[in-house]
Design a protein around this motif. Structure first.
Motif, PDB file in Angstrom:
ATOM      1  N   SER A  51       0.717  -1.139   0.067  1.00 45.62           N
ATOM      2  CA  SER A  51      -0.082   0.009   0.200  1.00 45.62           C
ATOM      3  C   SER A  51       0.644   1.084   0.334  1.00 45.62           C
ATOM      4  O   SER A  51       0.428   2.196  -0.562  1.00 45.62           O
ATOM      5  CB  SER A  51      -0.700   0.370   1.161  1.00 45.62           C
ATOM      6  N   GLU A  52       2.175   0.890   0.758  1.00 49.57           N
ATOM      7  CA  GLU A  52       2.904   2.399   0.021  1.00 49.57           C
ATOM      8  C   GLU A  52       3.466   2.837  -0.861  1.00 49.57           C
ATOM      9  O   GLU A  52       3.876   3.929  -1.023  1.00 49.57           O
ATOM     10  CB  GLU A  52       4.413   2.027   0.971  1.00 49.57           C
ATOM     11  N   LEU A  53       3.156   1.789  -2.465  1.00 48.17           N
ATOM     12  CA  LEU A  53       3.646   1.787  -3.089  1.00 48.17           C
ATOM     13  C   LEU A  53       2.733   3.033  -4.226  1.00 48.17           C
ATOM     14  O   LEU A  53       1.803   2.850  -4.094  1.00 48.17           O
ATOM     15  CB  LEU A  53       4.059   0.197  -3.674  1.00 48.17           C
ATOM     16  N   LYS A  54       3.638   4.201  -5.470  1.00 49.16           N
ATOM     17  CA  LYS A  54       2.781   4.372  -6.255  1.00 49.16           C
ATOM     18  C   LYS A  54       3.339   4.823  -7.661  1.00 49.16           C
ATOM     19  O   LYS A  54       4.659   3.973  -7.612  1.00 49.16           O
ATOM     20  CB  LYS A  54       3.113   5.744  -5.831  1.00 49.16           C
ATOM     21  N   GLY A  55       2.336   5.149  -8.350  1.00 46.74           N
ATOM     22  CA  GLY A  55       3.007   4.430  -9.932  1.00 46.74           C
ATOM     23  C   GLY A  55       3.218   3.777 -10.433  1.00 46.74           C
ATOM     24  O   GLY A  55       2.553   2.294 -10.091  1.00 46.74           O
ATOM     25  N   ALA A  56       5.006   3.677 -10.954  1.00 50.22           N
ATOM     26  CA  ALA A  56       4.821   2.354 -11.624  1.00 50.22           C
ATOM     27  C   ALA A  56       5.946   0.964 -10.439  1.00 50.22           C
ATOM     28  O   ALA A  56       5.375  -0.094 -11.089  1.00 50.22           O
ATOM     29  CB  ALA A  56       6.695   2.931 -12.092  1.00 50.22           C
ATOM     30  N   SER A  57       6.236   1.861  -9.186  1.00 48.35           N
ATOM     31  CA  SER A  57       6.387   0.378  -8.658  1.00 48.35           C
ATOM     32  C   SER A  57       5.466  -0.283  -8.796  1.00 48.35           C
ATOM     33  O   SER A  57       5.317  -1.469  -8.673  1.00 48.35           O
ATOM     34  CB  SER A  57       6.602   0.773  -7.255  1.00 48.35           C
ATOM     35  N   ARG A  58       3.515  -0.058  -8.637  1.00 44.63           N
ATOM     36  CA  ARG A  58       3.090  -0.975  -8.426  1.00 44.63           C
ATOM     37  C   ARG A  58       2.251  -1.194  -8.502  1.00 44.63           C
ATOM     38  O   ARG A  58       2.093  -2.638  -9.114  1.00 44.63           O
ATOM     39  CB  ARG A  58       1.321   0.376  -7.853  1.00 44.63           C
ATOM     40  N   SER A  59       2.483  -0.729 -10.410  1.00 44.94           N
ATOM     41  CA  SER A  59       1.884  -1.761 -10.887  1.00 44.94           C
ATOM     42  C   SER A  59       2.730  -2.758 -11.746  1.00 44.94           C
ATOM     43  O   SER A  59       3.298  -3.681 -12.290  1.00 44.94           O
ATOM     44  CB  SER A  59       1.463  -0.617 -12.732  1.00 44.94           C
ATOM     45  N   MET A  60       4.314  -2.712 -11.350  1.00 40.46           N
ATOM     46  CA  MET A  60       5.339  -3.400 -11.353  1.00 40.46           C
ATOM     47  C   MET A  60       5.478  -4.738 -10.706  1.00 40.46           C
ATOM     48  O   MET A  60       5.476  -5.446 -10.778  1.00 40.46           O
ATOM     49  CB  MET A  60       6.958  -3.020 -11.542  1.00 40.46           C
ATOM     50  N   VAL A  61       4.729  -4.707  -9.792  1.00 37.44           N
ATOM     51  CA  VAL A  61       4.968  -5.105  -8.252  1.00 37.44           C
ATOM     52  C   VAL A  61       3.600  -6.570  -8.632  1.00 37.44           C
ATOM     53  O   VAL A  61       3.812  -7.153  -8.858  1.00 37.44           O
ATOM     54  CB  VAL A  61       4.342  -5.596  -6.485  1.00 37.44           C
ATOM     55  N   ARG A  62       2.955  -6.181 -10.009  1.00 37.53           N
ATOM     56  CA  ARG A  62       1.908  -6.376 -10.147  1.00 37.53           C
ATOM     57  C   ARG A  62       1.893  -7.635 -11.984  1.00 37.53           C
ATOM     58  O   ARG A  62       1.521  -8.168 -11.684  1.00 37.53           O
ATOM     59  CB  ARG A  62       0.281  -5.732 -10.146  1.00 37.53           C
ATOM     60  N   SER A  63       2.482  -7.191 -12.105  1.00 34.08           N
ATOM     61  CA  SER A  63       2.872  -7.323 -13.188  1.00 34.08           C
ATOM     62  C   SER A  63       4.292  -8.633 -14.119  1.00 34.08           C
ATOM     63  O   SER A  63       4.034  -8.781 -14.790  1.00 34.08           O
ATOM     64  CB  SER A  63       2.827  -5.992 -14.958  1.00 34.08           C
ATOM     65  N   MET A  64       5.071  -8.003 -13.036  1.00 36.37           N
ATOM     66  CA  MET A  64       6.507  -8.655 -13.116  1.00 36.37           C
ATOM     67  C   MET A  64       6.615 -10.180 -11.498  1.00 36.37           C
ATOM     68  O   MET A  64       5.876  -9.495 -10.536  1.00 36.37           O
ATOM     69  CB  MET A  64       7.905  -7.870 -12.889  1.00 36.37           C
ATOM     70  N   ASN A  65       7.095 -10.830 -12.287  1.00 31.37           N
ATOM     71  CA  ASN A  65       8.138 -11.801 -10.880  1.00 31.37           C
ATOM     72  C   ASN A  65       8.719 -11.367 -10.268  1.00 31.37           C
ATOM     73  O   ASN A  65      10.009 -10.425 -11.010  1.00 31.37           O
ATOM     74  CB  ASN A  65       7.844 -13.166 -11.975  1.00 31.37           C
ATOM     75  N   GLU A  66       9.156 -12.142  -8.764  1.00 32.41           N
ATOM     76  CA  GLU A  66      10.726 -11.353  -8.722  1.00 32.41           C
ATOM     77  C   GLU A  66      11.834 -11.605  -9.298  1.00 32.41           C
ATOM     78  O   GLU A  66      12.924 -10.825  -9.004  1.00 32.41           O
ATOM     79  CB  GLU A  66      10.613 -12.322  -7.269  1.00 32.41           C
ATOM     80  N   THR A  67      11.789 -12.446 -10.022  1.00 32.01           N
ATOM     81  CA  THR A  67      13.563 -12.981 -11.069  1.00 32.01           C
ATOM     82  C   THR A  67      13.464 -11.260 -11.933  1.00 32.01           C
ATOM     83  O   THR A  67      13.629 -10.790 -12.143  1.00 32.01           O
ATOM     84  CB  THR A  67      13.160 -14.454 -11.535  1.00 32.01           C
ATOM     85  N   GLU A  68      12.090 -10.908 -12.592  1.00 30.96           N
ATOM     86  CA  GLU A  68      12.719  -9.960 -13.488  1.00 30.96           C
ATOM     87  C   GLU A  68      12.311  -8.300 -12.442  1.00 30.96           C
ATOM     88  O   GLU A  68      13.589  -8.066 -12.975  1.00 30.96           O
ATOM     89  CB  GLU A  68      11.274  -9.832 -14.141  1.00 30.96           C
ATOM     90  N   LEU A  69      11.858  -8.631 -11.399  1.00 30.33           N
ATOM     91  CA  LEU A  69      12.826  -7.183 -10.785  1.00 30.33           C
ATOM     92  C   LEU A  69      13.732  -7.441 -10.476  1.00 30.33           C
ATOM     93  O   LEU A  69      14.710  -6.436 -10.086  1.00 30.33           O
ATOM     94  CB  LEU A  69      11.599  -7.303  -9.402  1.00 30.33           C
ATOM     95  N   ARG A  70      14.245  -8.613 -10.264  1.00 32.50           N
ATOM     96  CA  ARG A  70      15.925  -8.959  -9.155  1.00 32.50           C
ATOM     97  C   ARG A  70      17.063  -8.156 -10.701  1.00 32.50           C
ATOM     98  O   ARG A  70      16.982  -7.325 -10.141  1.00 32.50           O
ATOM     99  CB  ARG A  70      15.998  -9.746  -8.913  1.00 32.50           C
ATOM    100  N   GLU A  71      16.407  -8.285 -11.546  1.00 34.93           N
ATOM    101  CA  GLU A  71      17.315  -8.325 -12.960  1.00 34.93           C
ATOM    102  C   GLU A  71      17.231  -7.082 -13.102  1.00 34.93           C
ATOM    103  O   GLU A  71      18.035  -6.349 -13.222  1.00 34.93           O
ATOM    104  CB  GLU A  71      16.690  -9.125 -13.666  1.00 34.93           C
ATOM    105  N   MET A  72      16.473  -5.843 -13.193  1.00 31.58           N
ATOM    106  CA  MET A  72      16.357  -5.151 -13.146  1.00 31.58           C
ATOM    107  C   MET A  72      16.725  -3.744 -12.153  1.00 31.58           C
ATOM    108  O   MET A  72      17.075  -3.060 -12.621  1.00 31.58           O
ATOM    109  CB  MET A  72      14.264  -4.090 -13.695  1.00 31.58           C
ATOM    110  N   ALA A  73      16.256  -4.503 -10.895  1.00 32.34           N
ATOM    111  CA  ALA A  73      16.860  -3.445  -9.991  1.00 32.34           C
ATOM    112  C   ALA A  73      18.575  -3.703  -9.634  1.00 32.34           C
ATOM    113  O   ALA A  73      19.182  -2.552  -9.427  1.00 32.34           O
ATOM    114  CB  ALA A  73      16.257  -3.511  -8.950  1.00 32.34           C
ATOM    115  N   SER A  74      18.851  -4.732 -10.122  1.00 32.93           N
ATOM    116  CA  SER A  74      20.440  -4.978 -10.043  1.00 32.93           C
ATOM    117  C   SER A  74      21.536  -4.184 -11.233  1.00 32.93           C
ATOM    118  O   SER A  74      22.538  -4.469 -11.570  1.00 32.93           O
ATOM    119  CB  SER A  74      20.690  -6.643 -10.219  1.00 32.93           C
ATOM    120  N   THR A  75      20.728  -3.230 -11.892  1.00 33.40           N
ATOM    121  CA  THR A  75      21.246  -3.355 -13.389  1.00 33.40           C
ATOM    122  C   THR A  75      22.602  -1.904 -12.526  1.00 33.40           C
ATOM    123  O   THR A  75      21.679  -1.276 -11.597  1.00 33.40           O
ATOM    124  CB  THR A  75      20.508  -2.168 -14.134  1.00 33.40           C
TER     125      THR A  75
END
Length: 63
Positions: free
Chosen positions: A26-50
């Protein structure tokens, strides 16, 4: 898929924390809120570790 900007990387990191339960969804806003719904943990880890070197703060949108 690597992040294209620092802002996108930060949003992916926030979404990853929410996905792992380290942060409330519930703390998330904008892009991060949609990312948590549409992406799995592996995809998020890969994007965050760039690597940040050479990335713009925000990516300019094309219209």
């Amino acid at each position: 898929m690597p992040a294209r900007s620092k802002a996108q990387q930060k949003a992916a990191g926030a979404a990853l924390a929410a996905k792992r339960g380290e942060r409330s969804k519930s703390e998330l806003k904008g892009a991060s809120r949609s990312m948590v719904r549409s992406m799995n943990e592996t995809e998020l880890r890969e994007m965050a570790s760039t690597p940040r070197k050479g990335k713009p703060e925000r990516r300019r949108q094309k219209f």
